[in-house]
Design a protein around this motif. Structure first.
Motif, short mmCIF file in Angstrom:
data_model
loop_
_atom_site.label_atom_id
_atom_site.label_comp_id
_atom_site.label_asym_id
_atom_site.label_seq_id
_atom_site.Cartn_x
_atom_site.Cartn_y
_atom_site.Cartn_z
N TYR A 1 0.77 -1.30 0.05
CA TYR A 1 0.11 -0.01 -0.11
C TYR A 1 0.96 1.41 -0.02
O TYR A 1 1.44 1.59 0.92
CB TYR A 1 -0.99 0.01 1.12
N TRP A 2 0.84 1.94 -1.14
CA TRP A 2 1.99 2.87 -1.46
C TRP A 2 1.36 4.19 -1.02
O TRP A 2 0.43 4.89 -1.78
CB TRP A 2 2.39 2.83 -2.78
N HIS B 1 -1.55 -0.12 -6.97
CA HIS B 1 -0.55 -0.70 -5.91
C HIS B 1 -0.09 -2.16 -6.08
O HIS B 1 1.21 -2.08 -6.12
CB HIS B 1 -1.34 -0.78 -4.38
#
Length: 430
Positions: free
Chosen positions: A164-165, A348
């Motif tokens: 999860y960026w 993501h």
């Protein structure tokens, strides 16, 4: 006519004119656009393999065996081929007439011969689909490759799922994105010290150990992989969390008890099977206490998009089944749970696969020394193809948050999800 020109003539009906890639045959001849990625057929054996195994599987196995290579960007080459096939309509697998033409061409090129043996790594499962024994064998095929292999590929938490960026800062790494994913899950599940979490399909324990170490949860972790079980057990002891973490080597259908405050299952539902998913959803419901929360992170596909495909199902994840996310949400609600939020994370996964591929390329010699060139090429094709599938929206991945409501309808969920995205750092609890 050169070998490359003959091959190009054969491919035009499938891939269009001009071809989306350049072709170089084993005799050094070339055909196709000069500015396109170059597909290199290193031997006549590649053509023979495609005659015996037409379509995606034959192409993939020729690449794995080193009979076909791509010079230039592998993802760009795959993307060009896929777009041309999709735009022209016909499937990649040729008709009987096309196969007959190909056989004549192969004979002229001296490529006719016996069926080539498949490269190493094909799954060989037996027994009833999604029986406990067959599911155990499917998990063993992929996840028991080697703990050392996955330690080379993954970040230090050994998280083998979509990260999860949360920023584009240059010093933000895959490890940071995986940590942020784990924090997001723990916040969505409202984990607090002493909360009981059931982690089904725990992998190498990234969520299990994070929830115990940073949120004080008491975690029951479940896996079918013997190597994962050994790894998580050892890591929990090393971190002083063995009093909070119990690791079970068992099928999800054999998990007993209930009253859990939270249940998580991260990219495990794809392995459950189409017919078995309603029963799986009931297990998730039954293990929760009223007002307990469920977090499902799961890959999906579009309604008309293919699932894993022949290569993925043969070499990576046999018996995998994906469905549109709306159908999964409906199955969860049919089991008596209430879906509170669905968060799409497709982009993501493009970045996650790219990060894994970068590691694979940077440490290529280490990977080939550990598992061999053919297995390393399987993984290169898998990661490049996976990133492309998510990028082109043929596949997605989503977090589905659900609750088990009380008989009078209480959910125990907050009115808004604000706390999930603007949290206070819980800090380590040990």
């Amino acid at each position: 006519m050169t070998a490359a020109a003959r091959l190009a003539d054969l491919l035009h009906p499938f891939l269009g004119d001009p071809l989306p890639v350049r072709i170089r045959a084993w005799d050094g001849s070339e055909s196709g656009p000069e500015d396109a990625p170059t597909v290199v057929l290193r031997s006549r054996r590649a053509l023979r393999r495609l005659l015996w195994y037409p379509g995606e599987l034959g192409l993939a196995e020729a690449y794995i065996a080193g009979e076909i290579d791509i010079e230039g960007d592998l993802g760009e080459g795959l993307g060009r081929v896929w777009r041309n096939v999709r735009e022209r309509g016909p499937a990649l697998a040729p008709s009987l007439g096309d196969r007959a033409r190909a056989a004549v061409l192969a004979a002229r090129l001296g490529a006719v011969g016996p069926r080539p043996a498949p490269p190493a790594g094909r799954a060989a499962l037996s027994g009833a689909l999604h029986s406990k024994a067959r599911d155990r064998a499917a998990i063993h095929h992929h996840y028991d490759l080697s703990n050392d292999f996955y330690a080379l590929l993954l970040d230090p938490s050994m998280a083998y799922s979509c990260a999860y960026w949360t920023t584009d800062k240059p010093d933000y790494t895959l490890a940071d994105a995986q940590r942020d994913k784990l924090d997001l899950i723990c916040r969505k599940l409202a984990l607090v010290p002493g909360a009981r979490l059931l982690d089904i399909g725990c992998g190498w324990g990234s969520l299990t150990l994070h929830a115990a170490g940073h949120y004080g949860a008491r975690v029951t972790a479940v896996t079918l992989s013997a190597q994962q079980h050994a790894h998580v057990t050892a890591r929990a002891a090393e971190l002083g969390l063995d009093g909070q973490v119990e690791v079970q080597l068992r099928d999800y259908r054999d998990v007993t008890g209930g009253g859990f405050d939270a249940v998580s299952t991260v990219e495990m539902g794809e392995h459950v099977g189409e017919a078995e998913y309603p029963a799986f959803a009931r297990v998730l419901h039954d293990r929760l206490r009223p007002e307990g929360r469920l977090l499902v992170q799961q890959m999906s596909r579009r309604h008309r998009a293919p699932g894993g495909g022949a290569f993925i199902e043969t070499y990576i994840a046999p018996d995998m089944h994906m469905r549109p996310v709306g159908e999964t949400a409906a199955l969860i609600e049919d089991a008596g749970l209430e879906v509170r939020q669905v968060e799409a994370m497709r982009e993501h996964y493009v970045r996650t696969c790219a990060a894994w591929q970068d590691t694979l390329e940077q440490r290529w010699d280490e990977f080939t020394a550990l598992v061999g060139a053919e297995t390393a090429r399987v993984w290169r094709l898998y990661l490049v193809g996976g990133a492309l599938a998510f990028q082109e929206r043929r596949m997605g991945v989503d977090q589905i948050l659900a609750v088990r409501p009380t008989e009078d309808g209480r959910s125990g969920a907050p009115a808004t999800p604000l706390a999930w995205y603007a949290p206070e750092d819980p800090g380590p609890t040990g």
